[in-house]
Design an enzyme around this catalytic site. Structure first.
Site, mmCIF file in Angstrom:
data_model
loop_
_atom_site.group_PDB
_atom_site.id
_atom_site.type_symbol
_atom_site.label_atom_id
_atom_site.label_comp_id
_atom_site.label_asym_id
_atom_site.label_seq_id
_atom_site.Cartn_x
_atom_site.Cartn_y
_atom_site.Cartn_z
ATOM 1 N N ASP A 40 0.837 -1.200 0.000
ATOM 2 C CA ASP A 40 0.000 0.000 0.000
ATOM 3 C C ASP A 40 0.873 1.252 0.000
ATOM 4 O OD1 ASP A 40 -2.102 1.715 0.129
ATOM 5 O OD2 ASP A 40 -2.856 1.027 2.062
ATOM 6 N N ASP A 41 0.831 2.005 -1.067
ATOM 7 C CA ASP A 41 1.592 3.270 -1.190
ATOM 8 C C ASP A 41 3.102 3.043 -1.310
ATOM 9 O OD1 ASP A 41 -0.912 4.324 -0.804
ATOM 10 O OD2 ASP A 41 -0.382 5.596 0.898
ATOM 11 N N CYS A 80 -6.241 4.293 -3.281
ATOM 12 C CA CYS A 80 -6.431 2.931 -2.759
ATOM 13 C C CYS A 80 -7.626 2.155 -3.326
ATOM 14 C CB CYS A 80 -6.551 2.982 -1.250
ATOM 15 S SG CYS A 80 -5.096 3.691 -0.465
ATOM 16 N N ARG A 84 -7.540 -0.878 -6.239
ATOM 17 C CA ARG A 84 -7.883 -2.260 -5.857
ATOM 18 C C ARG A 84 -9.063 -2.789 -6.676
ATOM 19 N NH1 ARG A 84 -4.989 -2.898 -0.769
ATOM 20 N NH2 ARG A 84 -3.724 -1.032 -0.947
ATOM 21 N N LYS A 133 -5.516 -5.534 3.741
ATOM 22 C CA LYS A 133 -6.427 -4.420 3.461
ATOM 23 C C LYS A 133 -7.351 -4.740 2.288
ATOM 24 C CE LYS A 133 -6.085 0.234 1.558
ATOM 25 N NZ LYS A 133 -5.295 1.477 1.560
ATOM 26 N N HIS A 135 -10.585 -2.664 1.447
ATOM 27 C CA HIS A 135 -10.896 -1.305 0.971
ATOM 28 C C HIS A 135 -11.809 -1.254 -0.253
ATOM 29 C CE1 HIS A 135 -9.282 3.058 1.442
ATOM 30 N NE2 HIS A 135 -10.530 2.887 1.811
ATOM 31 N N SER A 158 -8.240 1.679 4.978
ATOM 32 C CA SER A 158 -6.829 2.058 5.046
ATOM 33 C C SER A 158 -6.293 2.077 6.464
ATOM 34 C CB SER A 158 -6.621 3.448 4.447
ATOM 35 O OG SER A 158 -6.528 3.367 3.054
ATOM 36 N N HIS A 225 1.554 2.259 4.059
ATOM 37 C CA HIS A 225 0.638 3.398 4.175
ATOM 38 C C HIS A 225 0.776 3.989 5.576
ATOM 39 C CE1 HIS A 225 -3.070 5.675 4.237
ATOM 40 N NE2 HIS A 225 -3.431 5.262 3.033
ATOM 41 N N ASP A 277 -0.272 -0.579 -4.848
ATOM 42 C CA ASP A 277 -1.544 -0.008 -5.325
ATOM 43 C C ASP A 277 -1.406 1.385 -5.917
ATOM 44 O OD1 ASP A 277 -1.135 1.342 -2.895
ATOM 45 O OD2 ASP A 277 -3.278 1.404 -2.423
ATOM 46 N N ASN A 278 -0.328 2.083 -5.547
ATOM 47 C CA ASN A 278 -0.089 3.427 -6.089
ATOM 48 C C ASN A 278 1.272 3.898 -5.596
ATOM 49 O OD1 ASN A 278 -2.584 4.009 -3.799
ATOM 50 N ND2 ASN A 278 -0.599 4.943 -3.409
ATOM 51 N N LYS A 298 1.544 9.600 -5.303
ATOM 52 C CA LYS A 298 0.146 9.203 -5.067
ATOM 53 C C LYS A 298 -0.806 10.389 -5.251
ATOM 54 C CE LYS A 298 -2.811 7.565 -1.288
ATOM 55 N NZ LYS A 298 -2.847 6.868 0.012
HETATM 56 MG MG MG Z 1 -2.593 3.101 -1.417
#
Ligand code: MG
Length: 481
Positions: A40-41, A80, A84, A133, A135, A158, A225, A277-278, A298
């Protein structure tokens, strides 16, 4: 903050659906196990095999050496929930009605009628689990167990939607409903430190339990994240601050999954994928990651927002040590896996295309898309990439930027300027990976061709920036509808 708002933030579900399992078909007796690890991130520059020099990621580097590493891999949106939705449906997020990041106060989710990767592999009788996660809707109607997963343990949204977020006064944390048969882990002051450990333990346990049948394991890390948390085992280990420690723990987790596969003789026919994811959340400074040489991060459609690391290993099929420079995207995984499993595609349109020749490093393989389209906010088509991965075209829009200001090092964000303007701009990523020089004036033919593709896309998916309503949009899941 009231005590009851501090609880009920982890959901553990374990639902056995043996009555719904479909027997394996004989036409492909050994479909691969699939392990999808989603950070995540985590930014393009956060792994040592992508140029990170402040700390090491030996397990991911080894995975790249034994498999394939993409240099031009993309998510559909740099946020996010939208990202996803694309990963799990093979569709642009706006096609399935998902935008931005769902909040704990929202009553929405990925529509239950959408077909997820988990539901796809269920056609072949796979055991399925997600740890981490989700989300895509935290209410019972939208949880992973309603979307093809046998098991779920994790935070349904998140990591910063926990009470320990530095700006937690911004969030009202509703209690999650408790369903019959659910196990609910209560919030404790220090247990966020254990998130990566918990997900890893469960992933390893699932491999052990599922070794006699094909399985799909989705490890969706809550880290890195913000707010960052790491176990005692990794605190201070990187020598590069908390962010480095957190990435090293994710790297350790990948090593644990790999070791479990090896231990049970499953390594050869298991496709393991690692991606993010980003891009990095730059306003968090030292607590956000690095986009390496890429522009922005992001929350933007620039390369730093949407281009992410992607490593895949499958010894039975993917040759070792390949670096793939053709573009590919998360939307392509769904149709590619469908083909490998000889599973039926859903009746509705899916935007991704089969990229098996790219993943298997076939000689001369080319990306099958004419272009990838990058939407953001509420259905704004802000950018696009040519199918050969060379040209990035932006449409006039506003974006957020720190405009060169450095972030802090204490986990607190600094404010973005949200009103920075981009015009109609073209960048040649082959010679200008950092998108520094707009070449739109000298490439009119290229721009015209890409504009025509963008117009077709707007007919199908719409575009709020040009007031187009798409004919191919489907509905977000909304409670009670
Ligand atoms: Mg993310």
């Amino acid at each position: 903050m009231p005590v009851k708002s501090l609880i009920l933030l982890l959901v553990a579900l374990s639902t056995l659906k043996t009555d719904k399992q479909v027997p394996l078909q004989s036409k492909n007796p050994q479909p691969p196990n699939i392990v999808l690890i989603f950070a995540d991130d985590l930014g393009y520059g956060d792994l040592s095999c992508y140029g990170q020099r402040n700390y090491a990621t030996p397990h991911l580097d080894k995975m790249a050496e034994e498999g394939i590493r993409f240099t031009n891999f993309y998510v559909s949106q740099a946020v996010c929930s939208a990202s996803r939705a694309s990963l799990l449906t093979g569709c642009y997020a706006n096609r399935v009605g998902v935008a931005g990041a769902f909040m704990p106060t929202d009553s929405v989710g990925l529509h239950p009628e959408e077909t997820t990767l988990a539901e796809l592999v269920k056609q072949r009788g796979y055991a399925t689990a997600i740890y981490g996660k989700w989300h895509l809707g935290h209410l019972p109607e939208f949880l992973p167990t309603r979307q093809g997963f046998d098991e779920y343990f994790g935070i349904p949204y998140s990591n910063d939607m926990w009470p320990r977020h530095p700006n937690n006064e911004n969030f009202n944390f509703p209690e999650l409903p408790v369903l019959e048969g659910e196990e609910v882990a209560r919030y404790l002051p220090d247990n966020q430190d254990s998130l990566t450990t918990w997900y890893t333990q469960r992933a390893v346990g699932f491999i052990e339990r599922s070794k006699e049948r094909p399985f799909f394991l989705y490890v969706a890390h809550s880290m890195p994240h913000v707010p960052l948390f790491v176990s005692d085992q990794f605190r201070g280990k990187s020598g590069a601050g908390l962010y480095g420690d957190v990435i090293m723990e994710i790297d350790w987790s990948v090593g644990q999954v790999m070791a479990a596969l090896q231990q049970h003789g499953l390594e050869e026919n298991t496709l393991v994928i690692f991606t993010s994811d980003n891009g990095p959340w730059l306003s968090y400074g030292a607590h956000g990651g690095s986009a390496g040489p890429l522009r922005e991060g992001k929350g933007t459609v620039f390369e730093g927002g949407v281009r992410v690391p992607f490593i895949a290993k499958w010894p039975a099929k993917i040759p070792a040590g390949v670096i793939q420079a053709q573009p590919a995207a998360t939307i392509d995984l769904f149709p590619t896996i469908a083909r490998w499993l000889q599973a039926d595609m859903p009746a509705h349109p899916v935007d991704g295309k089969d990229i098996a020749p790219l993943l298997l490093a076939e000689e001369g393989a080319r990306n099958p898309h004419e272009a990838y389209f990058f939407y953001y906010k509420q259905n704004e088509l802000e950018g696009m990439l040519s199918g050969d991965g060379r040209w990035k075209l932006y449409f006039p829009h506003t974006y957020r930027s720190l405009e060169g200001r450095p972030g802090r090092d204490d986990g607190q964000p600094i404010p973005y300027n949200y009103g920075v303007k981009a015009g109609l701009e073209l960048y040649d990523l082959q010679t200008d990976i950092g998108e520094a020089t707009d070449v739109i004036r000298t490439h009119a033919t290229q721009v015209e061709a890409m504009q025509a593709l963008a117009d077709s896309c707007r007919m199908e998916l719409g575009d709020a920036l040009t007031d187009k309503i798409g004919r191919g949009l489907r509905h977000l899941g909304i409670l009670g509808q």
